[in-house]
Write an enzyme that holds these catalytic residues in place. Structure first.
Site, PDB file in Angstrom:
ATOM      1  N   GLU A 190       0.869  -1.303   0.036  1.00  0.00           N
ATOM      2  CA  GLU A 190       0.024   0.094   0.025  1.00  0.00           C
ATOM      3  C   GLU A 190       0.809   1.194   0.108  1.00  0.00           C
ATOM      4  O   GLU A 190       1.255   1.629   1.038  1.00  0.00           O
ATOM      5  CB  GLU A 190      -0.764  -0.088   1.191  1.00  0.00           C
ATOM      6  CG  GLU A 190      -1.890  -0.915   1.319  1.00  0.00           C
ATOM      7  CD  GLU A 190      -2.992  -0.931   0.425  1.00  0.00           C
ATOM      8  OE1 GLU A 190      -3.426   0.326   0.246  1.00  0.00           O
ATOM      9  OE2 GLU A 190      -3.843  -1.928  -0.117  1.00  0.00           O
ATOM     10  N   CYS A 230      -2.129   9.636   2.419  1.00  0.00           N
ATOM     11  CA  CYS A 230      -1.781   8.933   1.220  1.00  0.00           C
ATOM     12  C   CYS A 230      -2.421   9.252   0.185  1.00  0.00           C
ATOM     13  O   CYS A 230      -2.176   9.529  -1.129  1.00  0.00           O
ATOM     14  CB  CYS A 230      -1.270   7.365   1.529  1.00  0.00           C
ATOM     15  SG  CYS A 230      -3.031   6.602   1.986  1.00  0.00           S
TER      16      CYS A 230
HETATM   17  P1  NAD Z   1       8.139   5.027   4.904  1.00  0.00           P
HETATM   18  O1  NAD Z   1       8.234   4.179   3.895  1.00  0.00           O
HETATM   19  O2  NAD Z   1       9.250   5.865   5.289  1.00  0.00           O
HETATM   20  O3  NAD Z   1       8.038   4.088   6.355  1.00  0.00           O
HETATM   21  C1  NAD Z   1       6.940   2.926   6.337  1.00  0.00           C
HETATM   22  C2  NAD Z   1       7.381   1.892   7.263  1.00  0.00           C
HETATM   23  O4  NAD Z   1       8.738   1.046   6.847  1.00  0.00           O
HETATM   24  C3  NAD Z   1       7.950   2.464   8.789  1.00  0.00           C
HETATM   25  O5  NAD Z   1       7.491   1.430   9.632  1.00  0.00           O
HETATM   26  C4  NAD Z   1       9.471   2.425   8.667  1.00  0.00           C
HETATM   27  O6  NAD Z   1       9.892   2.061  10.083  1.00  0.00           O
HETATM   28  C5  NAD Z   1       9.746   1.426   7.611  1.00  0.00           C
HETATM   29  N1  NAD Z   1      11.085   1.719   6.821  1.00  0.00           N
HETATM   30  C6  NAD Z   1      11.650   2.769   6.568  1.00  0.00           C
HETATM   31  N2  NAD Z   1      12.407   2.596   6.065  1.00  0.00           N
HETATM   32  C7  NAD Z   1      12.794   1.376   5.773  1.00  0.00           C
HETATM   33  C8  NAD Z   1      13.855   0.457   5.044  1.00  0.00           C
HETATM   34  N3  NAD Z   1      14.726   1.320   4.432  1.00  0.00           N
HETATM   35  N4  NAD Z   1      13.652  -0.769   5.049  1.00  0.00           N
HETATM   36  C9  NAD Z   1      12.761  -1.513   5.684  1.00  0.00           C
HETATM   37  N5  NAD Z   1      11.679  -0.817   6.322  1.00  0.00           N
HETATM   38  C10 NAD Z   1      11.765   0.648   6.597  1.00  0.00           C
HETATM   39  O7  NAD Z   1       6.955   5.538   5.046  1.00  0.00           O
HETATM   40  P2  NAD Z   1       6.415   6.834   5.835  1.00  0.00           P
HETATM   41  O8  NAD Z   1       7.079   8.098   5.795  1.00  0.00           O
HETATM   42  O9  NAD Z   1       5.943   6.126   7.446  1.00  0.00           O
HETATM   43  O10 NAD Z   1       4.813   7.020   5.447  1.00  0.00           O
HETATM   44  C11 NAD Z   1       4.424   7.812   4.347  1.00  0.00           C
HETATM   45  C12 NAD Z   1       4.415   7.287   3.136  1.00  0.00           C
HETATM   46  O11 NAD Z   1       3.401   6.110   3.269  1.00  0.00           O
HETATM   47  C13 NAD Z   1       3.745   8.242   1.949  1.00  0.00           C
HETATM   48  O12 NAD Z   1       4.328   7.647   0.973  1.00  0.00           O
HETATM   49  C14 NAD Z   1       2.343   7.663   1.913  1.00  0.00           C
HETATM   50  O13 NAD Z   1       1.982   8.071   0.545  1.00  0.00           O
HETATM   51  C15 NAD Z   1       2.544   6.282   2.268  1.00  0.00           C
HETATM   52  N6  NAD Z   1       1.096   5.641   2.570  1.00  0.00           N
HETATM   53  C16 NAD Z   1       0.428   5.001   1.905  1.00  0.00           C
HETATM   54  C17 NAD Z   1      -0.838   4.498   2.381  1.00  0.00           C
HETATM   55  C18 NAD Z   1      -1.596   3.452   1.797  1.00  0.00           C
HETATM   56  O14 NAD Z   1      -2.838   3.226   2.303  1.00  0.00           O
HETATM   57  N7  NAD Z   1      -1.520   3.327   0.292  1.00  0.00           N
HETATM   58  C19 NAD Z   1      -1.143   5.056   3.700  1.00  0.00           C
HETATM   59  C20 NAD Z   1      -0.519   5.920   4.413  1.00  0.00           C
HETATM   60  C21 NAD Z   1       0.634   6.455   3.859  1.00  0.00           C
END
Ligand code: NAD
Length: 460
Positions: free
Chosen positions: A214, A248
């Protein structure tokens, strides 16, 4: 091996043996756990609200309507429908299979991993968990490190309601997440950004672990000249500035027909004042940016165009005013990355073909919003542009109904969930053919006379 890795391995081993004890599979067990989860959340509702206030300045109204309420609804809907969802579905059999019966039987994947982001830190961790439980899995939940107060409340609720061999929360940042991704999970559900989605998929591919992604992206908002402008303004401002734009599926940028641009902008200015007063950054109902690096990133987009409205920032409170900008170049940072903040770049068009071309020239968006009174325009846009899901004449609302599966396509994600979609996301659909023993169609055997002629008759 470091300590986190050995703890993680131990939890997964425990969950594997719990899963293979078959305890998670009876529907009665799943229903009981779903109810227990709901009761546990209810007990800590005040703590959830306080944590959301602390981490993201969410008002109680916003916390209920976009986090708690959605999780409650997801649980209630699953409890109501689960008996129907778990039933194997009979299917027809082919002519070549006369006498046999076919059915599709949902089965849990097993030990699942849920990784959540920070922007709706409660809902986006707990909603997938509802699907995991409903489908009969065990789960490890990794909430976001950027909203630590909410993550701590999630840990408290889950550890009080469930034993760790069934559901466990593991808090931590990137390293913890990467350690988890090395484990032999049976399924991964990831919500987060596109770059991290790629890392997750690469890690999953090493063990061929099925997954749902997602992700995010730039969701366009199109306002055609025949739209109800007053209503469009209200619904766009609602979608763009809820959670200070950190949604998002927030409308990322605006494509407005040139004839109605002025009217729309004037209406949107009034709606901002109606929702958040004349000084939104001082309004307690208006959200803040999650942390300083994100504040600096979003604030830097103010330089990518001319400010039409808003533009004030306050680094101490991490607030940025609801802002509209125009004149941004399609190559500037504000139009390259997902904005994820309260800045709204605006572009005009004279013909819908320009809109279709512009949107189709970029990765497939997670959401698309179209404001029009014309069914023909709706058909044209929906048949010409691929996107995850969207709403016509509103924003965000398609995410809030359990009857519509929610998810992206291409760069905005793969797979979907919510309602029965969540049950499906966390289930493998096992196909079973039960063959008759009353007779045997022997034409398929190599010794059959006229075998080839028969096969040709059946498969043509
Ligand atoms: P992110 O991708 O930075 O982090 C998400 C999760 O991944 C966190 O738990 C984090 O600890 C982990 N993570 C971060 N870097 C990582 C890595 N290198 N390896 C493994 N795990 C890692 O996202 P965010 O900043 O927390 O959230 C914002 C993003 O999420 C935006 O792009 C938004 O559009 C998206 N989002 C999508 C939805 C959806 O339902 N499609 C909903 C909410 C947010």
């Amino acid at each position: 091996m470091d300590q986190v890795a050995s703890e993680v391995e131990e939890i997964i081993e425990k969950q594997k043996s719990y899963y293979y004890s078959q305890k998670t599979k009876p529907v009665s067990f799943r229903l009981k756990q779903l109810q227990a989860l709901k009761d546990g959340i209810k007990k800590y509702e005040t703590d959830v609200n306080d944590a959301l206030k602390k981490d993201l300045n969410k008002s109680e109204f916003e916390a209920y309507s976009t986090e708690l309420g959605i999780v409650y609804e997801e649980i209630s809907f699953s409890i109501k429908n689960l008996k129907k969802w778990v039933k194997p579905k009979k299917v027809k059999t082919a002519l070549t299979h006369v006498g046999s019966k076919g059915y599709i039987m949902p089965e849990p994947y097993g030990v699942t991993l849920i990784i959540a982001p920070w922007n709706y830190p409660f809902q986006l961790a707990l909603s997938p968990l509802v699907g995991a439980i409903a489908a009969g899995n065990t789960a490890v939940l990794k909430p976001s490190e950027l909203t630590p107060t909410v993550s701590a409340v999630i840990t408290r609720i889950i550890s009080e309601v469930f034993p760790s061999e069934y559901i466990e929360v593991i808090e931590g940042g990137v390293e913890t997440s990467q350690t988890l991704l090395e484990q032999p999970f049976d399924y991964i559900f990831f919500t987060g950004s596109v770059p991290v989605g790629k890392i997750v998929m690469e890690a999953a591919s090493k063990q061929l672990i099925p997954l749902t992604l997602e992700l995010g992206g730039k969701s366009p908002c199109i306002v055609h000249h025949d739209a109800n402008i007053k209503l469009a303004a209200k619904r766009i401002v609602f979608g763009k500035y809820t959670n200070a734009g950190q949604t998002c599926i927030a409308p990322d940028y605006l494509l407005v027909h040139e004839n109605v641009k002025e009217a729309l902008v004037e209406e949107m200015k009034q709606v901002v004042a109606e929702f958040y007063g004349s000084e939104p950054i001082k309004d307690d109902k208006y959200g803040k940016i999650v942390n300083e690096p994100h504040f600096d990133r979003v604030a830097s987009y103010l330089n990518d165009g001319q400010i039409v409205f808003g533009g004030k920032t306050d680094r101490d409170t991490l607030k940025i005013e609801p802002t509209f900008i125009e004149g941004a170049s399609w190559d500037s940072p504000v139009m390259q990355d997902e904005i994820f903040g309260p800045i709204f770049p605006m572009f005009t068009y004279s013909d819908l073909s320009e809109v279709i071309e512009k949107v189709n020239n970029r990765p497939k968006p997670l959401a698309l919003y179209l404001f029009t009174q014309s069914d023909e325009v709706e058909r044209l846009i929906n048949s010409s542009i691929s996107y995850g899901g969207g709403t016509v004449n509103d924003t965000l609302m398609h995410i809030a109904t359990p009857y519509l599966p929610f998810g992206g396509v291409g760069e905005s994600g793969m797979g979907s969930y919510h309602g029965e979609g969540s049950f499906h996301a966390f289930s493998h659909m096992k196909s079973v053919l039960k063959q008759t023993t009353r007779f045997d169609m022997s034409f398929r055997y190599p010794s059959a006379k006229n075998g080839l002629a028969m096969v040709k008759r059946f498969f043509n």
